[in-house]
Design an enzyme around this catalytic site. Structure first.
Site, PDB file in Angstrom:
ATOM      1  N   ARG A   1       0.832  -1.200   0.000  1.00  0.00           N
ATOM      2  CA  ARG A   1       0.000   0.000   0.000  1.00  0.00           C
ATOM      3  C   ARG A   1       0.875   1.262   0.000  1.00  0.00           C
ATOM      4  NH1 ARG A   1      -4.559   2.694   2.649  1.00  0.00           N
ATOM      5  NH2 ARG A   1      -4.225   4.792   1.939  1.00  0.00           N
TER       6      ARG A   1
ATOM      7  N   TYR B   1       2.693   4.070  -3.099  1.00  0.00           N
ATOM      8  CA  TYR B   1       2.267   5.409  -3.528  1.00  0.00           C
ATOM      9  C   TYR B   1       2.892   6.479  -2.635  1.00  0.00           C
ATOM     10  CZ  TYR B   1      -1.137   9.265  -4.183  1.00  0.00           C
ATOM     11  OH  TYR B   1      -1.742  10.472  -4.425  1.00  0.00           O
TER      12      TYR B   1
ATOM     13  N   ARG C   1     -11.615   9.715   8.007  1.00  0.00           N
ATOM     14  CA  ARG C   1     -10.996  10.642   7.064  1.00  0.00           C
ATOM     15  C   ARG C   1     -11.641  12.012   7.249  1.00  0.00           C
ATOM     16  NH1 ARG C   1      -8.224   6.808   6.765  1.00  0.00           N
ATOM     17  NH2 ARG C   1      -7.500   5.679   4.908  1.00  0.00           N
TER      18      ARG C   1
ATOM     19  N   ASP D   1      -4.446  -0.113   6.211  1.00  0.00           N
ATOM     20  CA  ASP D   1      -5.250   1.113   6.249  1.00  0.00           C
ATOM     21  C   ASP D   1      -4.581   2.174   7.129  1.00  0.00           C
ATOM     22  OD1 ASP D   1      -7.357   2.763   5.571  1.00  0.00           O
ATOM     23  OD2 ASP D   1      -8.894   1.308   6.113  1.00  0.00           O
TER      24      ASP D   1
ATOM     25  N   ARG E   1      -6.664  10.623   9.628  1.00  0.00           N
ATOM     26  CA  ARG E   1      -5.764  11.670   9.099  1.00  0.00           C
ATOM     27  C   ARG E   1      -6.398  13.019   9.357  1.00  0.00           C
ATOM     28  NH1 ARG E   1      -5.991   9.540   3.291  1.00  0.00           N
ATOM     29  NH2 ARG E   1      -4.268   8.084   3.258  1.00  0.00           N
TER      30      ARG E   1
HETATM   31  N1  UDP Z   1     -13.167   2.073   1.775  1.00  0.00           N
HETATM   32  C1  UDP Z   1     -14.363   1.399   2.116  1.00  0.00           C
HETATM   33  N2  UDP Z   1     -15.174   0.959   1.107  1.00  0.00           N
HETATM   34  C2  UDP Z   1     -14.898   1.163  -0.210  1.00  0.00           C
HETATM   35  C3  UDP Z   1     -13.688   1.851  -0.552  1.00  0.00           C
HETATM   36  C4  UDP Z   1     -12.860   2.286   0.473  1.00  0.00           C
HETATM   37  O1  UDP Z   1     -14.676   1.189   3.309  1.00  0.00           O
HETATM   38  O2  UDP Z   1     -15.709   0.748  -1.063  1.00  0.00           O
HETATM   39  C5  UDP Z   1     -12.318   2.612   2.873  1.00  0.00           C
HETATM   40  C6  UDP Z   1     -10.803   2.384   2.759  1.00  0.00           C
HETATM   41  O3  UDP Z   1     -10.428   1.141   3.314  1.00  0.00           O
HETATM   42  C7  UDP Z   1     -10.273   3.555   3.596  1.00  0.00           C
HETATM   43  C8  UDP Z   1     -11.274   4.678   3.327  1.00  0.00           C
HETATM   44  O4  UDP Z   1     -12.450   4.035   2.832  1.00  0.00           O
HETATM   45  O5  UDP Z   1     -10.333   3.236   4.967  1.00  0.00           O
HETATM   46  C9  UDP Z   1     -10.815   5.747   2.346  1.00  0.00           C
HETATM   47  O6  UDP Z   1     -10.496   5.134   1.148  1.00  0.00           O
HETATM   48  P1  UDP Z   1     -10.044   5.945  -0.161  1.00  0.00           P
HETATM   49  O7  UDP Z   1     -10.208   4.993  -1.295  1.00  0.00           O
HETATM   50  O8  UDP Z   1     -10.747   7.229  -0.295  1.00  0.00           O
HETATM   51  O9  UDP Z   1      -8.464   6.184   0.034  1.00  0.00           O
HETATM   52  P2  UDP Z   1      -7.522   6.706   1.225  1.00  0.00           P
HETATM   53  O10 UDP Z   1      -8.188   7.790   1.994  1.00  0.00           O
HETATM   54  O11 UDP Z   1      -7.236   5.496   2.081  1.00  0.00           O
HETATM   55  O12 UDP Z   1      -6.324   7.191   0.510  1.00  0.00           O
END
Ligand code: UDP
Length: 354
Positions: A157, A160, A233, A308, A312
């Site tokens: 993960r 990136y 988030r 995960d 943040r």
């Molecule tokens: N997530 C989820 N269901 C989905 C897609 C993502 O629960 O269908 C969760 C993912 O595991 C993370 C959060 O949503 O905890 C935010 O995911 P995002 O894809 O926006 O990316 P990130 O903030 O991790 O960069």
């Protein structure tokens, strides 16, 4: 008083200006009756069809000669190209590292050599896992003091975050040792209309959480919460983001060689709360029964190598001080326009209501 630059005569190129953040920035700049805007991208669907101050160049940043031409034409280059899709970080890390570091290295060096201003869109992912206070409280992420803490190499993960961090380190180094005029922007979970794509309609794979949830709603499928949706988030709205970036462009002296978080700490919610609010708003707007919500393990959803980030929270004191800016949009105000946009664009491709 901070100097505010008149952008009338400026020539600004947005690399990746056909994407979500880039296209919103292009539109924000075009609305201001000022600079010339060039967009370099492979897809232009998210941009206005025609505008007298907009030029579209269909190309990829790694096409030979593109970077040289762009830097020579522009006064300011905004780099917004990226693979920023968590489902790819652990399935194709080589492509992630290439897109987020290798392809942009020549841009940084050329801007440094030719004295052109570079505004680079990095990411809050570079912070990695959040830091805690001695009493165990998660601390806001600060541009100049928070350590960047990633998981082990086997947790792909982080491909990136590592690539984005390395590019930031290159930019910083070129600033300190070669005089590169730059600003690094770290967006925190920016969402809005025209984000990502709809799997099976205009893209494949797994997009960011907003598009995953919108697809589930439109296709009348359950919204899937990774590990119960307990991660948090702080979502920020795309117009608050572009407002901040336009202010960065207008304040070259104040923002020179700064790293700036752009986000909205007040919008810190769990992913489960996002799912609940989105499905309720959607049910009310579209007169359908609320969709189901299910939990899946992260291993099942993303495959091995995912890890995960628990939470943040951006520290935005620097953005406030340098830009005289404040994020204005609470989550509940974002959801209506987002749903409207997805419904307008994708409803024709979805199963008819029963
Ligand atoms: N997530 C989820 N269901 C989905 C897609 C993502 O629960 O269908 C969760 C993912 O595991 C993370 C959060 O949503 O905890 C935010 O995911 P995002 O894809 O926006 O990316 P990130 O903030 O991790 O960069």
């Amino acid at each position: 008083m901070k100097e505010i630059k008149d952008l009338t005569a400026e020539k600004i190129t947005i690399l990746g200006g056909g994407g979500f953040l880039g296209s919103h920035l292009a539109r924000a700049l075009l609305e201001r009756d000022c600079c010339k805007v060039r967009v370099v991208d492979l897809s232009m669907d998210k941009l206005p069809e025609k505008h007298e101050r907009l030029e579209k160049i269909e190309a990829s940043v790694d096409d030979g000669g593109v970077i040289a031409e762009v830097v020579s034409w522009s006064d300011i280059v905004v780099s917004a190209t990226a693979i920023c899709n968590p489902a790819v970080y652990n399935t194709d890390p080589a492509a992630v590292i290439q897109a987020n570091f290798t392809h942009l290295e020549p841009l940084v060096k050329r801007c440094a050599r030719s004295g052109k201003r570079l505004i680079h869109f990095s990411t809050c992912e570079v912070y990695g896992h959040p830091q805690r206070s001695p009493s165990g409280q998660i601390l806001p992420m600060n541009e100049d003091s928070t350590p960047l803490t990633m998981g082990p190499i086997s947790k792909e993960r982080w491909s990136y975050a590592a690539a984005k961090q390395l590019l930031e380190r290159l930019i910083y180094g070129c600033g300190r040792h070669e005089g590169l005029d730059y600003t690094i922007v770290r967006p925190f979970n920016v969402i809005g209309p025209r984000m990502d794509y709809m799997p099976g309609v205009d893209g494949e794979g797994t997009p960011r959480v907003l598009a995953c949830f919108m697809r589930a709603l439109l296709f009348r499928e359950p919204l899937r919460l990774v590990d119960g949706g307990r991660a948090r988030r702080a979502f920020s709205y795309v117009t608050d983001f572009t407002d901040a970036v336009v202010r960065i462009i207008e304040r070259p002296s104040a923002c020179q060689r700064q790293i700036i978080n752009i986000g909205c700490p007040d919008n810190d919610i769990t992913i489960k709360e996002l799912a609940v609010r989105l499905r309720e708003k959607y049910a009310a707007m579209c007169a359908v029964p609320p969709s189901a919500i299910v939990s899946v393990s992260s291993e099942e959803f993303y495959g091995p190598g995912y890890e995960d980030v628990e939470r943040r929270i951006p520290d935005i004191d620097k953005a406030r001080a340098l830009l005289d800016w404040e994020p204005r949009t609470p989550i509940d105000e974002m959801l209506g326009p987002i749903i409207e946009d997805y419904v307008t664009r994708y409803a024709p491709f979805c199963p008819a209501k029963s």
